[in-house]
Design an enzyme around this catalytic site. Sequence first.
Site, PDB file in Angstrom:
ATOM      1  N   ARG A  26       0.838  -1.192   0.000  1.00 57.40           N
ATOM      2  CA  ARG A  26       0.000   0.000   0.000  1.00 57.40           C
ATOM      3  C   ARG A  26       0.877   1.247   0.000  1.00 57.40           C
ATOM      4  O   ARG A  26       1.698   1.432   0.894  1.00 57.40           O
ATOM      5  CB  ARG A  26      -0.924  -0.002   1.230  1.00 57.40           C
ATOM      6  CG  ARG A  26      -1.947   1.121   1.222  1.00 57.40           C
ATOM      7  CD  ARG A  26      -2.964   0.949   2.333  1.00 57.40           C
ATOM      8  NE  ARG A  26      -2.345   0.920   3.662  1.00 57.40           N
ATOM      9  CZ  ARG A  26      -3.025   0.857   4.783  1.00 57.40           C
ATOM     10  NH1 ARG A  26      -4.346   0.767   4.736  1.00 57.40           N
ATOM     11  NH2 ARG A  26      -2.416   0.848   5.945  1.00 57.40           N
ATOM     12  N   THR A  29      -0.891   7.561  -1.115  1.00 50.05           N
ATOM     13  CA  THR A  29      -2.208   7.446  -1.756  1.00 50.05           C
ATOM     14  C   THR A  29      -3.083   6.375  -1.113  1.00 50.05           C
ATOM     15  O   THR A  29      -4.296   6.352  -1.342  1.00 50.05           O
ATOM     16  CB  THR A  29      -2.038   7.083  -3.240  1.00 50.05           C
ATOM     17  OG1 THR A  29      -1.452   5.770  -3.343  1.00 50.05           O
ATOM     18  CG2 THR A  29      -1.132   8.089  -3.946  1.00 50.05           C
ATOM     19  N   ASP A  75      -1.048  -3.799  13.084  1.00 48.52           N
ATOM     20  CA  ASP A  75      -0.543  -4.325  11.820  1.00 48.52           C
ATOM     21  C   ASP A  75      -0.422  -5.842  11.919  1.00 48.52           C
ATOM     22  O   ASP A  75       0.423  -6.356  12.658  1.00 48.52           O
ATOM     23  CB  ASP A  75       0.818  -3.698  11.498  1.00 48.52           C
ATOM     24  CG  ASP A  75       1.310  -4.064  10.106  1.00 48.52           C
ATOM     25  OD1 ASP A  75       1.512  -5.279   9.849  1.00 48.52           O
ATOM     26  OD2 ASP A  75       1.492  -3.155   9.282  1.00 48.52           O
ATOM     27  N   ASP A  85       3.114  -7.341  11.052  1.00 55.77           N
ATOM     28  CA  ASP A  85       4.107  -7.137  12.108  1.00 55.77           C
ATOM     29  C   ASP A  85       3.876  -8.074  13.284  1.00 55.77           C
ATOM     30  O   ASP A  85       4.815  -8.632  13.858  1.00 55.77           O
ATOM     31  CB  ASP A  85       4.074  -5.688  12.588  1.00 55.77           C
ATOM     32  CG  ASP A  85       4.749  -4.737  11.603  1.00 55.77           C
ATOM     33  OD1 ASP A  85       5.511  -5.211  10.741  1.00 55.77           O
ATOM     34  OD2 ASP A  85       4.499  -3.522  11.695  1.00 55.77           O
TER      35      ASP A  85
END
Length: 213
Positions: free
Chosen positions: A108, A112, A204, A207
């Site tokens: 990602r 944006t 996340d 992670d």
Amino acid sequence: MTEFPDNVVVIDHPLVQHKLSILRDVATGAKEFRELVKELAMLSAYEATRDFQLAETTVTTPITQTTTRVLAGKKVAVIPILRAGLGMVDGILELIPAAKVGHVGLYRDPQTLRPVEYYCKLPEDIAERDVLIVDPMLATGGSAAAAVEFLREKGANHISLLVLIAAPEGIREVLASCDDVRIFTCAVDSHLNDHGYIVPGLGDAGDRLFGTK
């Protein structure tokens, strides 16, 4: 909760919700987190395969011969979105060991928030298989929608998306670009924050799965 069409399924089984609560907890370490993702993936796949067709067969038990039912030649492909989707693959393969595995690599863009493809490797007979795209989090929905697009370009027709937590924004994004895809999620959370993370979410997933920051 926001109303979505019938092809969005929230898996509210008590075991799923219990395990999801532990998964969310910031105190849950990487080892337990990986185990929970695997278990939740298996339970999600159980729900996603509920409508698989059966055919009759005959088997001989230690007592007598009987008519039973087996899967009617169903072929499945499991496609994790790298890297966090890898954590869901083993749980599904324990349930469907004959499934083939492909991979879609997306990241990602931090500015944006849109997906950028860097890898796509799929089974050659993808058009003949029921496809389960897996990724723990459905946040903005851009990566999932892009993965569906890549798969359709390769000939895939029957596609389901299995996630553990979804944001309403992500669900809407996927359905806007591919409204016939089935989405299975263990929870639909409140919203996305300014950084594109699901709230309350679990942080996340990549992670936490791999112990990285």
